[in-house]
Design an enzyme around this catalytic site. Structure first.
Site, short mmCIF file in Angstrom:
data_model
loop_
_atom_site.label_atom_id
_atom_site.label_comp_id
_atom_site.label_asym_id
_atom_site.label_seq_id
_atom_site.Cartn_x
_atom_site.Cartn_y
_atom_site.Cartn_z
N SER A 247 38.47 24.50 -22.41
CA SER A 247 37.62 23.31 -22.55
C SER A 247 38.36 22.07 -22.04
CB SER A 247 37.26 23.09 -24.03
OG SER A 247 36.46 24.14 -24.48
N ARG B 10 37.71 19.55 -18.60
CA ARG B 10 37.52 18.11 -18.79
C ARG B 10 38.59 17.30 -18.08
NH1 ARG B 10 35.08 20.96 -22.67
NH2 ARG B 10 33.41 20.07 -23.93
N GLY C 54 29.89 28.55 -17.68
CA GLY C 54 28.85 27.69 -18.24
C GLY C 54 29.34 26.27 -18.46
N ARG D 136 21.66 32.09 -18.22
CA ARG D 136 21.92 31.15 -19.32
C ARG D 136 20.99 29.93 -19.25
NH1 ARG D 136 28.19 30.70 -20.30
NH2 ARG D 136 27.37 29.91 -22.27
N GLN E 143 28.80 21.39 -24.97
CA GLN E 143 28.48 21.29 -23.54
C GLN E 143 27.32 20.33 -23.34
OE1 GLN E 143 27.87 25.30 -22.16
NE2 GLN E 143 30.03 25.83 -22.40
N ASP F 29 33.23 30.85 -30.16
CA ASP F 29 33.67 31.88 -29.20
C ASP F 29 34.47 32.99 -29.87
OD1 ASP F 29 32.42 30.57 -27.13
OD2 ASP F 29 34.20 29.42 -26.57
N LYS G 135 25.44 33.11 -24.78
CA LYS G 135 26.77 32.90 -24.21
C LYS G 135 26.87 33.70 -22.91
CE LYS G 135 28.16 29.99 -27.20
NZ LYS G 135 28.41 28.62 -26.77
N ARG H 1 25.93 37.91 -26.98
CA ARG H 1 27.11 38.41 -27.70
C ARG H 1 26.76 39.08 -29.02
NH1 ARG H 1 31.50 33.68 -26.37
NH2 ARG H 1 32.05 34.56 -24.36
N ARG I 91 35.08 37.70 -23.34
CA ARG I 91 35.50 37.79 -24.75
C ARG I 91 35.08 39.12 -25.39
NH1 ARG I 91 37.91 32.93 -25.04
NH2 ARG I 91 36.76 31.18 -24.15
C1 S3P Z 1 32.53 24.75 -24.75
C2 S3P Z 1 31.58 24.71 -25.74
C3 S3P Z 1 30.99 25.91 -26.34
C4 S3P Z 1 31.82 27.16 -26.07
C5 S3P Z 1 32.26 27.23 -24.64
C6 S3P Z 1 33.09 26.02 -24.27
C7 S3P Z 1 32.99 23.49 -24.18
O1 S3P Z 1 29.70 26.10 -25.82
O2 S3P Z 1 31.09 28.32 -26.40
O3 S3P Z 1 33.03 28.39 -24.40
O4 S3P Z 1 34.06 23.48 -23.52
O5 S3P Z 1 32.33 22.47 -24.38
P1 S3P Z 1 28.43 25.30 -26.43
O6 S3P Z 1 28.77 23.89 -26.36
O7 S3P Z 1 27.26 25.59 -25.56
O8 S3P Z 1 28.27 25.84 -27.81
#
Ligand code: S3P
Length: 452
Positions: A35, A39, A107, A135, A183, A334, A361, A365, A408
């Site tokens: 994450s 960013r 994603g 997705r 996200q 996750d 996901k 999952r 995962r």
């Molecule tokens: C993430 C947020 C999560 C997580 C993903 C990474 C992120 O998803 O499952 O692996 O980096 O913001 P969601 O925000 O859709 O729950």
């Protein structure tokens, strides 16, 4: 929209098995947090000047985001292992990418950069592999449309490939997220960056806050305060001057989870995980395992790169089933696949509540975990959005688990094979490279045994 390219395909599947391992021992530094890695690249793109990143996850997902940032006008360079620099294009000055942005399996990269594009006067096409194409993207496109972006094309049900036309003058909105998703929250905030006004995002369940923290670190004015029992209200002032910064990426708790759980389950183990990020919105698995009776020593707590980190010493423990409240889901979203593996070896029943988001996901999952547990002879059932696993100290194992292009699921069932009576086979290990490219050699170094 018709599929126009071949990249949504997938290289040949690579089956892999894990067999009962001897004790696992040694120290492991998990790869950089996924994450934060996404960013850091994205804020580097939006800042003026040269951002340097230390400890970037060099997994396929993040490399796709790096490529997309290049296509949007940043100069992105690899200086050495995990060391990268980003010369930003600057907020408001992005280029329109000439090619489709191919996010592969990622994603997070897709959704965060949809936010960025949505707030700029450029048009971009977003696409990825067969998993990404399933997705839901409507949850992102809806608020971006409210802000003035236009969806020029999308596949059925608001899916990729998506052609998004952004606006250089995004409307300032107050948005309550309908699902607890970092996200989604991040996409709205990133689009709001280029708004002349304020952007407000309200979430009922707090999700990971890396975007907020990093925006503040790069110079934005952003305030996050509690809202209701578990929520947050986040207010971002538009058009900040984002200045390039140096970012240190802590070790990913979602990747650490596999070695941590393996060390709990394989008799005689003693493993220390180094530098794991302890952000409270990411350590739901640790809390749950401790409630189950796991012996985990949290050592040397410190701050690195603006995040709490610690080393964790893990030794085998007799686990007992617990009930995991739905409110904890965002902090361990996750980690449910690996928790389900841990629960398979626990005494009694573990009930994981409120897992609706697991269905959207990298794979469904909830179904993938339940099928894998069944293949391994573990009693389990799905009731509504809850998963209930009945554990036993002797898990039979055996069978081949379908991973559905989901890293995962792949790593979780390999961990199961390290502790079950028969080996566990997964149909495809190739997706592990999206988040933890060194998983196999690192786990082998600790004592794991993989084979055909
Ligand atoms: C993430 C947020 C999560 C997580 C993903 C990474 C992120 O998803 O499952 O692996 O980096 O913001 P969601 O925000 O859709 O729950």
């Amino acid at each position: 929209m018709a599929a126009t390219s071949s990249f949504h395909g997938h290289a040949a599947a690579a089956p892999l098995s894990a067999t009962a391992a001897g004790p696992l021992s040694g120290r492991l530094r998990p790869p950089g947090d996924k994450s934060i890695s996404h960013r850091a690249l994205i804020l580097g793109l939006l800042a003026v000047g040269k951002t340097t990143i230390e400890g970037l996850l060099e997994g396929d997902d993040v490399l796709r985001t790096a490529a997309a940032c290049r296509a949007l006008g940043a100069r992105v360079e690899r200086l050495g292992p995990g060391r990268w620099s980003v010369d930003g294009a600057g907020l408001g000055s992005l280029l329109a990418p000439r090619e489709t942005l191919d996010f592969g399996n990622a994603g997070t990269g897709t959704r965060l950069l949809m936010g960025v594009v949505g707030g700029h006067p450029i048009t971009a096409t977003f696409d990825g592999d067969a998993s990404l194409r399933k997705r839901p993207m409507r949850r992102i496109l809806d608020p971006l449309t409210l802000m003035g972006a236009q969806v020029l094309a999308e596949a059925e049900g608001g899916r990729c490939p998506v052609i998004l036309k952004g606006t250089g003058d995004p409307a300032s909105i107050e948005y309550r997220t309908p699902v607890p998703s970092a996200q989604l929250k991040s996409a709205v905030l990133l689009a709001g960056l280029n708004s002349p006004g304020r952007t407000v995002v309200i979430e009922t369940e707090a999700s990971r806050d890396h975007t907020e923290k990093m925006l503040a670190y790069f110079g934005a004015t952003i305030v996050s305060e509690p809202d209701g029992a578990h929520g947050r209200r986040i207010v971002l002032e538009g058009r900040p001057e984002l200045r390039a910064r140096d970012v240190i990426v802590p070790a990913d708790p979602s990747s650490a989870a596999f070695a941590l759980t393996a060390a709990l389950l394989v008799p005689g183990s003693d493993v220390t995980i180094e530098g794991m990020m302890m952000n409270p919105l990411r350590i739901g698995l640790l809390t749950t395992l401790q409630e189950m009776g796991a012996r985990i020593d949290v050592l040397n707590p410190r701050i690195e790169g603006g995040e709490d980190v610690a080393d964790l010493r893990v030794r085998p423990s007799q686990l007992t089933g617990v009930e995991v409240p739905a409110a904890r889901a965002p902090a361990m979203i996750d980690e449910y696949p690996i928790l389900a593996v841990a629960a398979s070896f626990a005494k009694g029943e573990t009930r994981m509540r409120g897992l609706a988001e697991l269905r959207v996901k990298e794979s469904d999952r909830l179904a993938a975990v339940a099928d894998g547990l069944t293949a391994a002879g573990v009693e389990n059932r799905i009731e509504g959005d809850d998963l209930i696993v009945t554990g036993s100290d002797k898990v039979r194992g055996g069978g081949t688990v379908k991973t559905h292009l989901d890293h995962r699921i792949a790593m979780s069932f390999l961990v199961m094979g390290m502790a079950s009576q028969q080996k566990m086979t997964i149909d495809d290990a190739s997706m592990i490279a999206t988040s933890f490219p060194t998983f196999q050699p690192e786990m082998e170094r600790l004592g794991a045994k993989f084979g055909a």
